[in-house]
Design a protein around this motif. Sequence first.
Motif, PDB file in Angstrom:
ATOM      1  N   GLU A 144       0.851  -1.183   0.000  1.00  0.00           N
ATOM      2  CA  GLU A 144       0.000   0.000   0.000  1.00  0.00           C
ATOM      3  C   GLU A 144       0.893   1.242   0.000  1.00  0.00           C
ATOM      4  OE1 GLU A 144      -3.353   0.082  -0.091  1.00  0.00           O
ATOM      5  OE2 GLU A 144      -3.458  -2.108  -0.132  1.00  0.00           O
ATOM      6  N   PRO A 145       0.411   2.394  -0.459  1.00  0.00           N
ATOM      7  CA  PRO A 145       1.205   3.612  -0.382  1.00  0.00           C
ATOM      8  C   PRO A 145       1.690   3.848   1.051  1.00  0.00           C
ATOM      9  CG  PRO A 145      -0.703   3.991  -1.763  1.00  0.00           C
ATOM     10  CD  PRO A 145      -0.878   2.630  -1.139  1.00  0.00           C
ATOM     11  N   GLY A 146       2.975   4.160   1.175  1.00  0.00           N
ATOM     12  CA  GLY A 146       3.573   4.423   2.482  1.00  0.00           C
ATOM     13  C   GLY A 146       4.161   3.196   3.157  1.00  0.00           C
ATOM     14  N   SER A 147       3.907   1.998   2.648  1.00  0.00           N
ATOM     15  CA  SER A 147       4.448   0.799   3.293  1.00  0.00           C
ATOM     16  C   SER A 147       5.721   0.338   2.577  1.00  0.00           C
ATOM     17  CB  SER A 147       3.408  -0.313   3.350  1.00  0.00           C
ATOM     18  OG  SER A 147       3.012  -0.690   2.062  1.00  0.00           O
ATOM     19  N   ALA A 148       6.468  -0.560   3.261  1.00  0.00           N
ATOM     20  CA  ALA A 148       7.753  -1.007   2.741  1.00  0.00           C
ATOM     21  C   ALA A 148       7.927  -2.502   2.989  1.00  0.00           C
ATOM     22  CB  ALA A 148       8.889  -0.228   3.398  1.00  0.00           C
ATOM     23  N   ALA A 149       8.842  -3.091   2.245  1.00  0.00           N
ATOM     24  CA  ALA A 149       9.195  -4.504   2.414  1.00  0.00           C
ATOM     25  C   ALA A 149      10.673  -4.657   2.094  1.00  0.00           C
ATOM     26  CB  ALA A 149       8.358  -5.386   1.489  1.00  0.00           C
ATOM     27  N   GLU A 150      11.262  -5.692   2.683  1.00  0.00           N
ATOM     28  CA  GLU A 150      12.668  -5.984   2.439  1.00  0.00           C
ATOM     29  C   GLU A 150      12.816  -7.478   2.223  1.00  0.00           C
ATOM     30  OE1 GLU A 150      16.581  -5.457   5.099  1.00  0.00           O
ATOM     31  OE2 GLU A 150      15.428  -3.620   4.771  1.00  0.00           O
ATOM     32  N   GLY A 151      13.691  -7.856   1.303  1.00  0.00           N
ATOM     33  CA  GLY A 151      13.929  -9.262   1.033  1.00  0.00           C
ATOM     34  C   GLY A 151      15.052  -9.449   0.038  1.00  0.00           C
ATOM     35  N   PHE A 152      15.390 -10.704  -0.181  1.00  0.00           N
ATOM     36  CA  PHE A 152      16.466 -11.050  -1.100  1.00  0.00           C
ATOM     37  C   PHE A 152      15.918 -11.478  -2.453  1.00  0.00           C
ATOM     38  CE2 PHE A 152      18.872 -11.180   2.781  1.00  0.00           C
ATOM     39  CZ  PHE A 152      20.155 -10.840   2.399  1.00  0.00           C
ATOM     40  N   ILE A 153      16.659 -11.123  -3.497  1.00  0.00           N
ATOM     41  CA  ILE A 153      16.438 -11.590  -4.857  1.00  0.00           C
ATOM     42  C   ILE A 153      17.723 -12.315  -5.237  1.00  0.00           C
ATOM     43  CG2 ILE A 153      16.080 -10.941  -7.267  1.00  0.00           C
ATOM     44  CD1 ILE A 153      14.613  -8.424  -6.185  1.00  0.00           C
ATOM     45  N   THR A 154      17.576 -13.518  -5.764  1.00  0.00           N
ATOM     46  CA  THR A 154      18.733 -14.370  -6.067  1.00  0.00           C
ATOM     47  C   THR A 154      18.955 -14.454  -7.569  1.00  0.00           C
ATOM     48  OG1 THR A 154      18.242 -15.663  -4.094  1.00  0.00           O
ATOM     49  CG2 THR A 154      19.690 -16.683  -5.719  1.00  0.00           C
ATOM     50  N   PHE A 155      20.216 -14.534  -7.939  1.00  0.00           N
ATOM     51  CA  PHE A 155      20.605 -14.721  -9.331  1.00  0.00           C
ATOM     52  C   PHE A 155      21.440 -15.985  -9.432  1.00  0.00           C
ATOM     53  CE2 PHE A 155      20.096 -10.236  -8.545  1.00  0.00           C
ATOM     54  CZ  PHE A 155      19.285  -9.831  -9.597  1.00  0.00           C
ATOM     55  N   ARG A 156      21.152 -16.800 -10.425  1.00  0.00           N
ATOM     56  CA  ARG A 156      21.961 -17.993 -10.722  1.00  0.00           C
ATOM     57  C   ARG A 156      22.870 -17.599 -11.877  1.00  0.00           C
ATOM     58  NH1 ARG A 156      21.050 -23.364  -9.559  1.00  0.00           N
ATOM     59  NH2 ARG A 156      18.949 -22.808  -8.887  1.00  0.00           N
ATOM     60  N   ILE A 157      24.197 -17.589 -11.606  1.00  0.00           N
ATOM     61  CA  ILE A 157      25.159 -17.157 -12.612  1.00  0.00           C
ATOM     62  C   ILE A 157      26.266 -18.203 -12.742  1.00  0.00           C
ATOM     63  CG2 ILE A 157      24.638 -14.731 -12.142  1.00  0.00           C
ATOM     64  CD1 ILE A 157      27.380 -14.510 -10.778  1.00  0.00           C
ATOM     65  N   PRO A 158      27.016 -18.195 -13.852  1.00  0.00           N
ATOM     66  CA  PRO A 158      28.142 -19.118 -13.973  1.00  0.00           C
ATOM     67  C   PRO A 158      29.157 -18.870 -12.857  1.00  0.00           C
ATOM     68  CG  PRO A 158      27.613 -18.172 -16.109  1.00  0.00           C
ATOM     69  CD  PRO A 158      26.806 -17.421 -15.083  1.00  0.00           C
ATOM     70  N   ALA A 159      29.805 -19.932 -12.405  1.00  0.00           N
ATOM     71  CA  ALA A 159      30.753 -19.836 -11.298  1.00  0.00           C
ATOM     72  C   ALA A 159      31.873 -18.846 -11.572  1.00  0.00           C
ATOM     73  CB  ALA A 159      31.330 -21.216 -10.987  1.00  0.00           C
ATOM     74  N   ASP A 160      32.275 -18.704 -12.831  1.00  0.00           N
ATOM     75  CA  ASP A 160      33.384 -17.804 -13.152  1.00  0.00           C
ATOM     76  C   ASP A 160      32.937 -16.393 -13.548  1.00  0.00           C
ATOM     77  OD1 ASP A 160      32.268 -18.500 -15.581  1.00  0.00           O
ATOM     78  OD2 ASP A 160      34.186 -18.933 -16.564  1.00  0.00           O
ATOM     79  N   ALA A 161      31.637 -16.115 -13.509  1.00  0.00           N
ATOM     80  CA  ALA A 161      31.136 -14.776 -13.874  1.00  0.00           C
ATOM     81  C   ALA A 161      31.483 -13.770 -12.776  1.00  0.00           C
ATOM     82  CB  ALA A 161      29.633 -14.819 -14.093  1.00  0.00           C
ATOM     83  N   GLU A 162      31.763 -12.547 -13.181  1.00  0.00           N
ATOM     84  CA  GLU A 162      32.056 -11.473 -12.232  1.00  0.00           C
ATOM     85  C   GLU A 162      30.943 -10.433 -12.316  1.00  0.00           C
ATOM     86  OE1 GLU A 162      33.622  -9.568  -9.188  1.00  0.00           O
ATOM     87  OE2 GLU A 162      34.450 -11.437  -9.941  1.00  0.00           O
ATOM     88  N   PRO A 163      30.113 -10.309 -11.264  1.00  0.00           N
ATOM     89  CA  PRO A 163      29.026  -9.327 -11.291  1.00  0.00           C
ATOM     90  C   PRO A 163      29.557  -7.903 -11.458  1.00  0.00           C
ATOM     91  CG  PRO A 163      28.697 -10.900  -9.516  1.00  0.00           C
ATOM     92  CD  PRO A 163      30.090 -11.124 -10.052  1.00  0.00           C
ATOM     93  N   ALA A 164      28.900  -7.124 -12.331  1.00  0.00           N
ATOM     94  CA  ALA A 164      29.313  -5.745 -12.588  1.00  0.00           C
ATOM     95  C   ALA A 164      28.262  -4.728 -12.152  1.00  0.00           C
ATOM     96  CB  ALA A 164      29.609  -5.551 -14.075  1.00  0.00           C
ATOM     97  N   ALA A 165      26.975  -5.109 -12.210  1.00  0.00           N
ATOM     98  CA  ALA A 165      25.913  -4.160 -11.879  1.00  0.00           C
ATOM     99  C   ALA A 165      24.616  -4.916 -11.614  1.00  0.00           C
ATOM    100  CB  ALA A 165      25.709  -3.171 -13.030  1.00  0.00           C
TER     101      ALA A 165
END
Length: 162
Positions: A115-136
Motif C-alpha cells: 500500500e502507499p507508504g508501506s515497505a518490504a525488504e527481502g532477497f532476490i537471487t541470481f543464478r550465474i556461472p561460477a566464473d562470472a564477475e558481477p558488474a551491476a
Amino acid sequence: MRGALLALALLAPALLGAAPGGSGETISLAGNGPGQRLDVTLAQVVDPAGPVGPEPSGSDRLVATRFRLENTGTAVYEDSPARAAHLLDTAGQRFTGNDVPTTAGPAFPGTVTLEPGSAAEGFITFRIPADAEPAAVQFALNGGLADDVGHWSLPLPRAVPG
C-alpha cells in the motif's frame, strides 16, 4: 569484443536514462502506470550465497541481493520483485532474478503488494556461472519493463557467509 560488451553493459543505463546508484543508495523509480513510484535500495550483495536445498547445477553459483522497497506513490504496488531485477556481469551477460531461497536471508514472495507508504525488504537471487564477475544490478517496476531503471554498480561491500 569482451571489452566492448562490458562497456555497453555499463554504459547502457546512462544511455537509456537509468538512475545510477551506489552502495546502499536509494533510487526513486516510477512505474508505467499512474501513481506508481517506489524508493528502491540495494542494501547488500552476498556472493556466493549458500542454497537452501540442492546445490546449483553444473558450474553455477548463487548471488543474493537484499533490496528494500518503499511505496512512495499513490497507487498500490503489486509486482514480482524477482522479475524486476537483473544482474549484469563483466562479460555483458544479463541474468534475471528469481525467488530461490538462500542462506543469505528471506526471499521476497513471488508477488509483493505494498500500500502507499508501506515497505518490504527481502532477497532476490541470481543464478550465474561460477566464473562470472558481477558488474551491476538493475531494478525496474512492472516486472522489469518500466522505462525508469535503477542501476547500481558493483562491487558493493559484500557479505560472505561464514
